[in-house]
Design a protein around this motif. Structure first.
Motif, mmCIF file in Angstrom:
data_model
loop_
_atom_site.group_PDB
_atom_site.id
_atom_site.type_symbol
_atom_site.label_atom_id
_atom_site.label_comp_id
_atom_site.label_asym_id
_atom_site.label_seq_id
_atom_site.Cartn_x
_atom_site.Cartn_y
_atom_site.Cartn_z
ATOM 1 N N TYR A 1 0.836 -1.201 0.000
ATOM 2 C CA TYR A 1 0.000 0.000 0.000
ATOM 3 C C TYR A 1 0.869 1.248 0.000
ATOM 4 C CZ TYR A 1 -3.528 3.403 1.465
ATOM 5 O OH TYR A 1 -4.352 4.501 1.543
ATOM 6 N N GLU A 2 1.904 1.265 0.834
ATOM 7 C CA GLU A 2 2.812 2.418 0.871
ATOM 8 C C GLU A 2 3.494 2.622 -0.479
ATOM 9 O OE1 GLU A 2 5.246 1.391 4.238
ATOM 10 O OE2 GLU A 2 3.999 2.578 5.598
ATOM 11 N N GLU A 3 3.891 1.533 -1.140
ATOM 12 C CA GLU A 3 4.516 1.635 -2.465
ATOM 13 C C GLU A 3 3.517 2.183 -3.489
ATOM 14 O OE1 GLU A 3 6.089 -2.257 -3.350
ATOM 15 O OE2 GLU A 3 7.363 -2.204 -1.558
ATOM 16 N N ALA A 4 2.277 1.717 -3.424
ATOM 17 C CA ALA A 4 1.254 2.220 -4.345
ATOM 18 C C ALA A 4 1.027 3.713 -4.123
ATOM 19 C CB ALA A 4 -0.047 1.441 -4.165
ATOM 20 N N CYS A 5 0.999 4.134 -2.860
ATOM 21 C CA CYS A 5 0.801 5.554 -2.550
ATOM 22 C C CYS A 5 1.985 6.384 -3.043
ATOM 23 C CB CYS A 5 0.600 5.749 -1.046
ATOM 24 S SG CYS A 5 -0.943 5.042 -0.423
ATOM 25 N N ALA A 6 3.196 5.853 -2.899
ATOM 26 C CA ALA A 6 4.389 6.567 -3.385
ATOM 27 C C ALA A 6 4.331 6.725 -4.905
ATOM 28 C CB ALA A 6 5.658 5.831 -2.960
ATOM 29 N N ARG A 7 3.930 5.661 -5.612
ATOM 30 C CA ARG A 7 3.786 5.753 -7.076
ATOM 31 C C ARG A 7 2.713 6.774 -7.440
ATOM 32 N NH1 ARG A 7 4.460 0.305 -6.594
ATOM 33 N NH2 ARG A 7 2.236 -0.134 -6.790
ATOM 34 N N SER A 8 1.630 6.801 -6.665
ATOM 35 C CA SER A 8 0.564 7.768 -6.911
ATOM 36 C C SER A 8 1.070 9.190 -6.764
ATOM 37 C CB SER A 8 -0.597 7.536 -5.939
ATOM 38 O OG SER A 8 -1.197 6.284 -6.159
ATOM 39 N N ARG A 9 1.847 9.442 -5.705
ATOM 40 C CA ARG A 9 2.404 10.789 -5.500
ATOM 41 C C ARG A 9 3.303 11.173 -6.663
ATOM 42 N NH1 ARG A 9 3.586 8.464 -0.678
ATOM 43 N NH2 ARG A 9 1.972 8.810 0.883
ATOM 44 N N GLU A 10 4.142 10.234 -7.109
ATOM 45 C CA GLU A 10 5.040 10.500 -8.238
ATOM 46 C C GLU A 10 4.250 10.807 -9.506
ATOM 47 O OE1 GLU A 10 7.616 7.116 -8.642
ATOM 48 O OE2 GLU A 10 8.467 7.401 -6.631
ATOM 49 N N SER A 11 3.217 10.036 -9.751
ATOM 50 C CA SER A 11 2.397 10.246 -10.945
ATOM 51 C C SER A 11 1.703 11.609 -10.884
ATOM 52 C CB SER A 11 1.363 9.124 -11.070
ATOM 53 O OG SER A 11 0.572 9.302 -12.209
ATOM 54 N N ALA A 12 1.102 11.927 -9.742
ATOM 55 C CA ALA A 12 0.390 13.197 -9.594
ATOM 56 C C ALA A 12 1.336 14.388 -9.731
ATOM 57 C CB ALA A 12 -0.329 13.245 -8.247
ATOM 58 N N ALA A 13 2.558 14.245 -9.257
ATOM 59 C CA ALA A 13 3.527 15.350 -9.304
ATOM 60 C C ALA A 13 3.859 15.769 -10.731
ATOM 61 C CB ALA A 13 4.799 14.963 -8.564
ATOM 62 N N GLU A 14 3.597 14.907 -11.695
ATOM 63 C CA GLU A 14 3.911 15.199 -13.090
ATOM 64 C C GLU A 14 2.907 16.153 -13.754
ATOM 65 O OE1 GLU A 14 4.482 11.664 -15.461
ATOM 66 O OE2 GLU A 14 5.450 10.623 -13.782
ATOM 67 N N TYR A 15 1.770 16.410 -13.092
ATOM 68 C CA TYR A 15 0.693 17.129 -13.759
ATOM 69 C C TYR A 15 0.136 18.260 -12.899
ATOM 70 C CZ TYR A 15 0.754 12.729 -16.325
ATOM 71 O OH TYR A 15 1.147 11.633 -17.044
ATOM 72 N N PRO A 16 -0.377 19.311 -13.546
ATOM 73 C CA PRO A 16 -1.106 20.347 -12.800
ATOM 74 C C PRO A 16 -2.494 19.825 -12.437
ATOM 75 C CG PRO A 16 -1.134 20.863 -15.146
ATOM 76 C CD PRO A 16 -0.254 19.637 -14.978
ATOM 77 N N LEU A 17 -3.139 20.466 -11.481
ATOM 78 C CA LEU A 17 -4.469 20.037 -11.041
ATOM 79 C C LEU A 17 -5.489 20.045 -12.176
ATOM 80 C CD1 LEU A 17 -4.837 21.810 -7.569
ATOM 81 C CD2 LEU A 17 -4.411 19.379 -8.011
ATOM 82 N N ASP A 18 -5.321 20.935 -13.150
ATOM 83 C CA ASP A 18 -6.266 21.043 -14.265
ATOM 84 C C ASP A 18 -6.029 20.013 -15.366
ATOM 85 O OD1 ASP A 18 -7.620 23.179 -13.118
ATOM 86 O OD2 ASP A 18 -6.298 24.664 -14.045
ATOM 87 N N HIS A 19 -4.984 19.196 -15.236
ATOM 88 C CA HIS A 19 -4.692 18.183 -16.255
ATOM 89 C C HIS A 19 -5.873 17.222 -16.370
ATOM 90 C CE1 HIS A 19 -2.247 15.605 -18.775
ATOM 91 N NE2 HIS A 19 -2.631 14.582 -18.039
ATOM 92 N N VAL A 20 -6.340 17.008 -17.592
ATOM 93 C CA VAL A 20 -7.520 16.179 -17.843
ATOM 94 C C VAL A 20 -7.124 14.970 -18.674
ATOM 95 C CG1 VAL A 20 -9.788 16.145 -18.963
ATOM 96 C CG2 VAL A 20 -9.056 18.165 -17.698
ATOM 97 N N VAL A 21 -7.697 13.828 -18.316
ATOM 98 C CA VAL A 21 -7.450 12.585 -19.046
ATOM 99 C C VAL A 21 -8.784 11.912 -19.332
ATOM 100 C CG1 VAL A 21 -5.133 12.177 -18.125
ATOM 101 C CG2 VAL A 21 -7.122 11.317 -16.870
ATOM 102 N N PRO A 22 -8.817 11.077 -20.367
ATOM 103 C CA PRO A 22 -10.064 10.361 -20.654
ATOM 104 C C PRO A 22 -10.310 9.260 -19.631
ATOM 105 C CG PRO A 22 -8.343 9.684 -22.180
ATOM 106 C CD PRO A 22 -7.777 10.796 -21.354
ATOM 107 N N HIS A 23 -11.585 9.034 -19.358
ATOM 108 C CA HIS A 23 -11.988 7.938 -18.477
ATOM 109 C C HIS A 23 -13.115 7.189 -19.168
ATOM 110 C CE1 HIS A 23 -13.949 5.882 -15.105
ATOM 111 N NE2 HIS A 23 -12.736 5.859 -14.582
#
Length: 166
Positions: free
Chosen positions: A103-125
């Motif tokens: 879980y900690e590793e997944a959260c660390a990857r999430s932080r790294e991924s989020a750090a690459e983008y501004p809050l307004d970054h939009v992706v398809p879902h």
């Protein structure tokens, strides 16, 4: 709540939007982690309710949710997720420390991924059309907080520990 948690949350009250969102998400992640800390494998697998929800299962499920939203959706990296109904299923070989570490590793990857983008970054879902990083962070606060509440109740039923520290 630990002193570090109090300081982080209190320090974010005058912070920017991103700092507030990330601080509250990390706080909820910490609550989930602390709810599992100190439990034996048997305790973490106890089923106090009819569903498959256990403290161990919540850790596994939330690690998959982190991967889904921050790696697969935000990062647009292809991956196959297990059926949501089995995402709470914990194998006999899985340990509480191992689930916490995953879980900690997944959260660390999430932080790294989020750090690459501004809050307004939009992706398809595939179901929602478009989602922004802001929406993903807000959704993850809600998802993690809801499951932190589940973990709190399950922990209390297991050994009587209550509150956010344990």
């Amino acid at each position: 709540m630990t002193d570090a948690d109090v300081q982080a949350v209190m320090g974010s009250v005058a912070g920017g939007e991103r700092e507030v969102l990330e601080t509250f998400l990390d706080y909820q992640r910490g609550v989930v982690r602390r709810k599992a800390t100190g439990l034996t494998g048997e305790q973490a697998r106890l089923r106090h309710i009819p569903s498959a929800t256990t403290v161990a299962g919540l850790l596994k499920h939330l690690a998959l949710v982190e991967h889904n939203w921050f790696v697969r959706v935000l990062g647009q990296r292809p991956s196959v997720l297990p059926d949501p109904e089995v995402s709470f299923t914990v194998g006999d070989e899985e340990t509480v420390p191992g689930l916490i570490a995953a879980y900690e590793e997944a959260c660390a990857r999430s932080r790294e991924s989020a750090a690459e983008y501004p809050l307004d970054h939009v992706v398809p879902h595939e179901w929602l059309g478009q989602v922004s990083l802001r929406w993903i962070l807000t959704h993850m606060i809600e998802e993690t907080a809801r499951h932190a509440g589940h973990a709190d109740i399950l922990r209390e039923l297991t050994d009587g520990a209550t509150g956010t520290p344990g």
